[in-house]
Design an enzyme around this catalytic site. Structure first.
Site, PDB file in Angstrom:
ATOM      1  N   ALA A 126      19.155 -33.118   0.476  1.00 32.97           N
ATOM      2  CA  ALA A 126      18.794 -33.967  -1.178  1.00 32.97           C
ATOM      3  C   ALA A 126      17.511 -33.208  -1.598  1.00 32.97           C
ATOM      4  O   ALA A 126      16.687 -32.470  -0.842  1.00 32.97           O
ATOM      5  CB  ALA A 126      18.762 -35.165  -0.896  1.00 32.97           C
ATOM      6  N   GLU A 179      25.565 -33.599   5.857  1.00 33.58           N
ATOM      7  CA  GLU A 179      26.262 -34.921   5.490  1.00 33.58           C
ATOM      8  C   GLU A 179      27.392 -34.942   4.617  1.00 33.58           C
ATOM      9  O   GLU A 179      28.515 -35.426   4.713  1.00 33.58           O
ATOM     10  CB  GLU A 179      25.330 -36.251   4.708  1.00 33.58           C
ATOM     11  CG  GLU A 179      24.512 -36.524   5.912  1.00 33.58           C
ATOM     12  CD  GLU A 179      23.059 -37.284   5.337  1.00 33.58           C
ATOM     13  OE1 GLU A 179      22.650 -37.094   4.429  1.00 33.58           O
ATOM     14  OE2 GLU A 179      23.086 -38.551   5.972  1.00 33.58           O
ATOM     15  N   GLU A 228      15.699 -35.257   8.035  1.00 32.76           N
ATOM     16  CA  GLU A 228      14.788 -36.225   7.171  1.00 32.76           C
ATOM     17  C   GLU A 228      13.817 -37.018   8.052  1.00 32.76           C
ATOM     18  O   GLU A 228      12.842 -37.386   7.544  1.00 32.76           O
ATOM     19  CB  GLU A 228      16.074 -37.237   7.087  1.00 32.76           C
ATOM     20  CG  GLU A 228      17.109 -37.008   5.844  1.00 32.76           C
ATOM     21  CD  GLU A 228      18.332 -36.281   6.447  1.00 32.76           C
ATOM     22  OE1 GLU A 228      18.027 -35.872   7.665  1.00 32.76           O
ATOM     23  OE2 GLU A 228      19.183 -36.058   5.751  1.00 32.76           O
ATOM     24  N   GLY A 259      21.466 -34.017   3.524  1.00 30.63           N
ATOM     25  CA  GLY A 259      22.473 -34.210   2.848  1.00 30.63           C
ATOM     26  C   GLY A 259      23.614 -33.086   2.759  1.00 30.63           C
ATOM     27  O   GLY A 259      24.529 -33.451   2.423  1.00 30.63           O
TER      28      GLY A 259
HETATM   29  C1  LIG Z   1      20.298 -44.945  -1.366  1.00 30.35           C
HETATM   30  C2  LIG Z   1      20.422 -43.495  -0.528  1.00 30.35           C
HETATM   31  C3  LIG Z   1      20.682 -42.329  -0.840  1.00 30.35           C
HETATM   32  C4  LIG Z   1      19.821 -41.444  -0.030  1.00 30.35           C
HETATM   33  C5  LIG Z   1      20.422 -39.822   0.096  1.00 30.35           C
HETATM   34  C6  LIG Z   1      19.690 -39.301   1.174  1.00 30.35           C
HETATM   35  C7  LIG Z   1      20.484 -37.822   1.531  1.00 30.35           C
HETATM   36  C8  LIG Z   1      19.778 -37.135   2.449  1.00 30.35           C
HETATM   37  O1  LIG Z   1      19.921 -37.826   3.968  1.00 30.35           O
HETATM   38  C9  LIG Z   1      18.443 -36.910   2.324  1.00 30.35           C
HETATM   39  C10 LIG Z   1      18.054 -35.470   2.522  1.00 30.35           C
HETATM   40  O2  LIG Z   1      18.834 -34.598   2.636  1.00 30.35           O
HETATM   41  S1  LIG Z   1      16.359 -35.013   2.412  1.00 30.35           S
HETATM   42  C11 LIG Z   1      16.376 -33.217   2.610  1.00 30.35           C
HETATM   43  C12 LIG Z   1      16.644 -32.777   4.181  1.00 30.35           C
HETATM   44  N1  LIG Z   1      16.255 -31.537   4.277  1.00 30.35           N
HETATM   45  C13 LIG Z   1      15.132 -30.995   4.745  1.00 30.35           C
HETATM   46  O3  LIG Z   1      14.227 -31.625   4.909  1.00 30.35           O
HETATM   47  C14 LIG Z   1      15.018 -29.260   4.310  1.00 30.35           C
HETATM   48  C15 LIG Z   1      13.886 -28.919   3.903  1.00 30.35           C
HETATM   49  N2  LIG Z   1      13.679 -27.598   3.837  1.00 30.35           N
HETATM   50  C16 LIG Z   1      13.309 -26.948   4.935  1.00 30.35           C
HETATM   51  O4  LIG Z   1      13.099 -27.280   5.931  1.00 30.35           O
HETATM   52  C17 LIG Z   1      13.023 -25.327   4.584  1.00 30.35           C
HETATM   53  O5  LIG Z   1      12.995 -25.046   3.159  1.00 30.35           O
HETATM   54  C18 LIG Z   1      14.465 -24.207   4.981  1.00 30.35           C
HETATM   55  C19 LIG Z   1      14.317 -24.334   6.448  1.00 30.35           C
HETATM   56  C20 LIG Z   1      15.651 -24.870   4.448  1.00 30.35           C
HETATM   57  C21 LIG Z   1      14.170 -22.999   4.396  1.00 30.35           C
HETATM   58  O6  LIG Z   1      12.787 -22.432   4.767  1.00 30.35           O
HETATM   59  P1  LIG Z   1      12.406 -21.316   4.017  1.00 30.35           P
HETATM   60  O7  LIG Z   1      13.375 -20.078   3.841  1.00 30.35           O
HETATM   61  O8  LIG Z   1      10.918 -20.913   4.640  1.00 30.35           O
HETATM   62  O9  LIG Z   1      12.287 -21.618   2.548  1.00 30.35           O
HETATM   63  P2  LIG Z   1      11.185 -22.509   1.938  1.00 30.35           P
HETATM   64  O10 LIG Z   1       9.872 -21.887   1.411  1.00 30.35           O
HETATM   65  O11 LIG Z   1      11.103 -23.670   2.756  1.00 30.35           O
HETATM   66  O12 LIG Z   1      11.811 -23.246   0.534  1.00 30.35           O
HETATM   67  C22 LIG Z   1      12.097 -22.519  -0.771  1.00 30.35           C
HETATM   68  C23 LIG Z   1      11.784 -23.209  -1.734  1.00 30.35           C
HETATM   69  O13 LIG Z   1      12.786 -24.404  -1.608  1.00 30.35           O
HETATM   70  C24 LIG Z   1      12.042 -25.729  -1.648  1.00 30.35           C
HETATM   71  N3  LIG Z   1      12.785 -26.675  -0.922  1.00 30.35           N
HETATM   72  C25 LIG Z   1      13.465 -26.319   0.404  1.00 30.35           C
HETATM   73  N4  LIG Z   1      14.189 -27.529   0.638  1.00 30.35           N
HETATM   74  C26 LIG Z   1      13.863 -28.191  -0.256  1.00 30.35           C
HETATM   75  C27 LIG Z   1      14.405 -29.699  -0.510  1.00 30.35           C
HETATM   76  N5  LIG Z   1      15.307 -30.141   0.433  1.00 30.35           N
HETATM   77  N6  LIG Z   1      14.080 -30.308  -1.649  1.00 30.35           N
HETATM   78  C28 LIG Z   1      13.366 -29.600  -2.520  1.00 30.35           C
HETATM   79  N7  LIG Z   1      12.765 -28.433  -2.657  1.00 30.35           N
HETATM   80  C29 LIG Z   1      13.231 -27.576  -1.432  1.00 30.35           C
HETATM   81  C30 LIG Z   1      10.670 -25.324  -1.213  1.00 30.35           C
HETATM   82  O14 LIG Z   1       9.790 -26.165  -1.572  1.00 30.35           O
HETATM   83  C31 LIG Z   1      10.309 -24.041  -1.893  1.00 30.35           C
HETATM   84  O15 LIG Z   1       9.824 -24.358  -3.237  1.00 30.35           O
HETATM   85  P3  LIG Z   1       8.931 -23.519  -3.724  1.00 30.35           P
HETATM   86  O16 LIG Z   1       8.664 -23.796  -4.857  1.00 30.35           O
HETATM   87  O17 LIG Z   1       9.612 -21.903  -3.867  1.00 30.35           O
HETATM   88  O18 LIG Z   1       7.938 -23.141  -2.699  1.00 30.35           O
END
Ligand SMILES: CCCCCCC[C@H](O)CC(=O)SCCNC(=O)CCNC(=O)[C@H](O)C(C)(C)COP(=O)([O-])OP(=O)([O-])OC[C@H]1O[C@@H](n2cnc3c(N)ncnc32)[C@H](O)[C@@H]1OP(=O)([O-])[O-]
Length: 727
Positions: free
Chosen positions: A61, A105, A125, A102
């Site tokens: 997400a 998921e 998360e 997500g």
């Molecule tokens: C009613 C209930 C409803 C709820 C639904 C919930 C769903 C779900 O359970 C919640 C989630 O998924 S929570 C999510 C769970 N997922 C996570 O926690 C994964 C979080 N991400 C990571 O851990 C790392 O980015 C990676 C390992 C994927 C890649 O690493 P890398 O290769 O070193 O690359 P990098 O430099 O890190 O990223 C490049 C650019 O992308 C950006 N960005 C990245 N992810 C983003 C995100 N999710 N979002 C936004 N932005 C995100 C990052 O800021 C950067 O932007 P910039 O402006 O260019 O600086």
């Protein structure tokens, strides 16, 4: 956002397109739901493949969306996963490189999952203060069982494709892009019933000792990050998959998710996530930046000085597969270091094997131990980690200047000394740069990268790239005594000594600061690191020891309050764990279990008497405020001097190098949450009561921010006077 094409006459393909990582926003969810419905009603479509554009499946997400809250009537990720799962047509997830949060998921909603060899899977998360809210806490345990699902969800750790296959998370792995293989798989399974592949219809596999297992697991989760809410909430949601039917489990997941979503901790952890990314984007006043300057390759490096720090740096370089020349001054120290490095690399090899990665230190021949400076003539980078003494450092850099090839970069691991003074002795000041690692260097993520006045942008880009190769977090800062991290630290530790003089104890202060969230309180940290390190530095600065001018008052230096307490402990050879006694007592030199020491309490009483100090009871509030507010006050000062480019950089340094609790965001974020007016008022009060402690005098920049109505943290850099800003 989502492309709909044909992969084969009877196979539809839905491709998520949201560069760079196909994060899932509301718009993406709506597009996905529309395309799933389109595939479901098209009679010519018999199977569907879901994949991601840009060589990635999805990073989950869009975290930025959480700060604006979740609207009641927005489409939920779980409802899209459920829509996919309920379909009568088989859905295959073709997972390239990453399926996180997500993203995973959604894949769990699909009936089959196929991935490329280098793909990684995880529900991270928990690290951003949340739990998987798209059905992950209910579907994953049903697929791979409670022990592994619980481990993945409560720690947020990633598993590689090979392990995911063994766990049953995947049906197949292929060498390269899994797209073609997914189409083939989709065609192979045409006509097979999808019912048995719907995870929501399965039971979570039972364990013979489920209750006892969950009890133990909860204790472990609670220990993992004391004070942090999300691991326990993740546990509760996964536990629901054992005891509740699927639909009720989903309701429980949603309820807990919404509870976390609005918590201060989730806000702090998400801030920390973005702060780390913002602060990597360095820029200099002349316009050179991370975008415009290319790094030079480091094909071979050298480390000089193989004490604990040097050893850790060698291990970090080898882990990054960079050949290293490791140099010591004599045979005895070289042999000690050789053994320690070998043992450390063997432990790392084991650890990496457990993560499904390889580090073959025997075949790699990455290491060359030597006493000969001549062996450095062809290296691209030297990292000096000799003793913290300017004369020795200058001698070393003078030699390096003569021996190393002209284009070699020269890094110094000093923790506080003047980079410009070191550079001035060389024939290439533009190649000289501070590379301040943190102990143990092969574990700690942070490298403070210090720019001297002549350091070239290429040197910065090269070391930033090296940090990335070593899986570390490089932050560029300006040159000043102690740089960013140790300047903040000295304000904090100074207060702890003063509070000790006034009546507190190491036990009391450690407890209070550990309850705040630090893994170890300041006195335990000091015993672990060794009191002699700071002592030698203070002797070097002439604050104590033989260079102290005769007649200097014991508790004053340059008219400011000074505490000689740590010096006196060192004079009594109480260096901490290494000598078996410091602020605490240990059962033997090198012992790890801290016990209260009657000697120390007696000594403190006599010390207070000797200096006519009345012991007073100090409140927990005062201890916390004086320690933490003086630390953030230094942060404001550092910002105003342009030593750090932004508050996010200070926070990233403190999170990755100094054990600041991540769920409190970092010191500058913490200050913004407490409220700048409150911090200013309290500092004014403490400064008035202690006019001889300049670090309690509010920084003019903090005062300016309060006068301006406490603007949000992201605006602070633009309010620093332009002539001050160096980065
Ligand atoms: C009613 C209930 C409803 C709820 C639904 C919930 C769903 C779900 O359970 C919640 C989630 O998924 S929570 C999510 C769970 N997922 C996570 O926690 C994964 C979080 N991400 C990571 O851990 C790392 O980015 C990676 C390992 C994927 C890649 O690493 P890398 O290769 O070193 O690359 P990098 O430099 O890190 O990223 C490049 C650019 O992308 C950006 N960005 C990245 N992810 C983003 C995100 N999710 N979002 C936004 N932005 C995100 C990052 O800021 C950067 O932007 P910039 O402006 O260019 O600086």
């Amino acid at each position: 956002m989502a492309e709909y094409v044909r992969g084969a006459p009877e196979v539809a393909v839905i491709r998520m397109c949201n560069p760079p990582l196909n994060t899932i926003s509301d718009v993406m969810l709506r597009a996905l739901s529309e395309e799933v419905n389109r595939a479901n009603i098209d009679p010519t479509v018999k199977a569907v493949v879901i994949c991601g554009a840009n060589g990635k499946f999805s990073a989950g997400a869009d975290i930025r969306g959480f700060s604006v809250g979740i609207e009641k009537n927005t489409l939920s990720l779980e409802s899209v996963a459920a829509l996919i799962e309920k379909s009568e047509k088989p859905f295959v997830a073709a997972i390239e490189d990453i399926a996180f949060g997500g993203g995973l998921e959604l894949a769990l909603g699909c009936h089959y999952r196929i991935a490329n060899m280098k793909a990684q899977f995880g529900l991270p998360e928990v690290k951003i203060g949340l739990l998987p809210g798209g059905g992950g806490t209910q579907r994953l345990p049903r697929l791979i069982g409670i022990p592994t699902a619980l481990d993945m969800i409560t720690t947020g750790k990633y598993v590689p494709a090979t392990e995911a296959l063994k766990l049953g998370l995947l049906d197949e792995i292929v060498e390269e892009n899994p797209f073609e293989a997914a189409i083939k798989l989709a065609r192979r399974i045409l006509g097979q019933p999808v019912g048995p592949r719907r995870l929501s219809l399965k039971q979570t596999p039972k364990l013979p000792n489920m209750e006892a297992f969950l009890h133990e697991a909860l204790l472990k989760v609670k220990k993992q990050a004391p004070g942090c809410l999300s691991p326990e909430m993740c546990f509760r949601a996964v536990e629901a998959s054992v005891y509740l039917p699927f639909a009720e489990g989903i309701r429980k997941e949603k309820e807990l998710f919404l509870l976390l979503l609005t918590s201060d901790q989730a806000k702090a952890l998400q801030y920390a996530f973005f702060a780390e990314r913002i602060s990597k984007k360095w820029m200099l006043p002349n316009g050179a930046s991370w975008k415009t300057v290319s790094p030079q390759p480091i094909r071979k490096a050298a480390v000089i000085g193989l004490g604990t720090m040097g050893q850790g740096i060698v291990v970090s370089l080898v882990k990054a597969k960079i050949p290293v020349v490791a140099l010591e001054k004599d045979k005895k120290h070289l042999e000690i270091a050789r053994k320690a490095i070998k043992a450390s690399l063997e432990r790392e090899t084991l650890r990496m094997q457990q993560k499904g990665k390889t580090l073959d230190i025997h075949k790699s021949k990455l290491l060359h131990f030597t006493l000969d400076f001549g062996a450095l003539k062809d290296v691209d980078l030297v990292i000096e980690a000799v003793f913290e003494d300017m004369v020795l450092k200058k001698e070393t850099f003078c030699k390096l200047s003569e021996i190393c090839k002209p284009e070699a970069f020269l890094g110094t691991n000093t923790s506080c000394l003047d980079i410009d003074e070191i550079a001035s002795i060389t024939n290439r000041p533009q190649q000289v740069i501070g590379t301040h690692f943190f102990s143990p260097a092969h574990v700690m993520k942070l490298i403070e990268i210090i720019r001297g006045q002549h350091t070239s942008p290429t040197a910065i880009a090269t070391i930033m790239n090296l940090a990335k190769m070593m899986d570390k977090c490089g932050i560029v800062v300006e040159n000043c005594f102690g740089f960013v991290g140790n300047r903040l630290l000295s304000s904090y530790t100074e207060q702890t000594y003063f509070l000790l003089e006034e009546g507190s104890t190491p036990e009391e202060m450690d407890k209070i600061l550990e309850e705040f969230g630090f893994k170890l309180g300041p006195f335990k940290v000091s015993d672990l690191a060794g009191l002699d390190v700071g002592w030698k530095s203070r002797i070097g600065q002439g604050l104590t020891g033989v260079n102290l001018p005769l007649g200097t008052p014991p508790r004053q230096r340059d008219g400011k309050r000074y505490s000689p307490l740590p010096d006196i402990l060192c004079e009594n050879r109480r260096y901490g764990q290494k000598t078996g006694k410091g602020w605490y007592l240990y059962d033997k030199p090198g012992g790890k279990i801290a016990k209260s020491d009657p000697w120390l309490h007696n000594f403190l009483q006599n010390y207070r008497k000797a200096h006519n100090m009345t012991t007073r009871t100090i409140t927990q509030e005062e201890i916390l405020e004086r320690c933490l507010y003086s630390l953030v006050n230094e942060g404001f000062q550092i910002l105003s001097e342009g030593i750090a480019s932004c508050p996010e950089a200070i926070d990233t340094i403190y999170l990755n190098g100094y054990g600041w609790p991540r769920h409190k965001g970092g010191p500058m974020f913490y200050a913004s949450e407490v409220g700048l007016p409150k911090i200013l008022t309290k500092l004014q009060k403490y400064a008035e009561a202690n006019p001889d402690i300049p670090k309690l005098q509010p920084s003019p920049f903090l005062q300016k921010l309060v006068t301006l109505g406490s603007p949000p943290l992201k605006n602070w850099p633009s309010l620093v006077s332009p002539q001050q800003s160096k980065l």
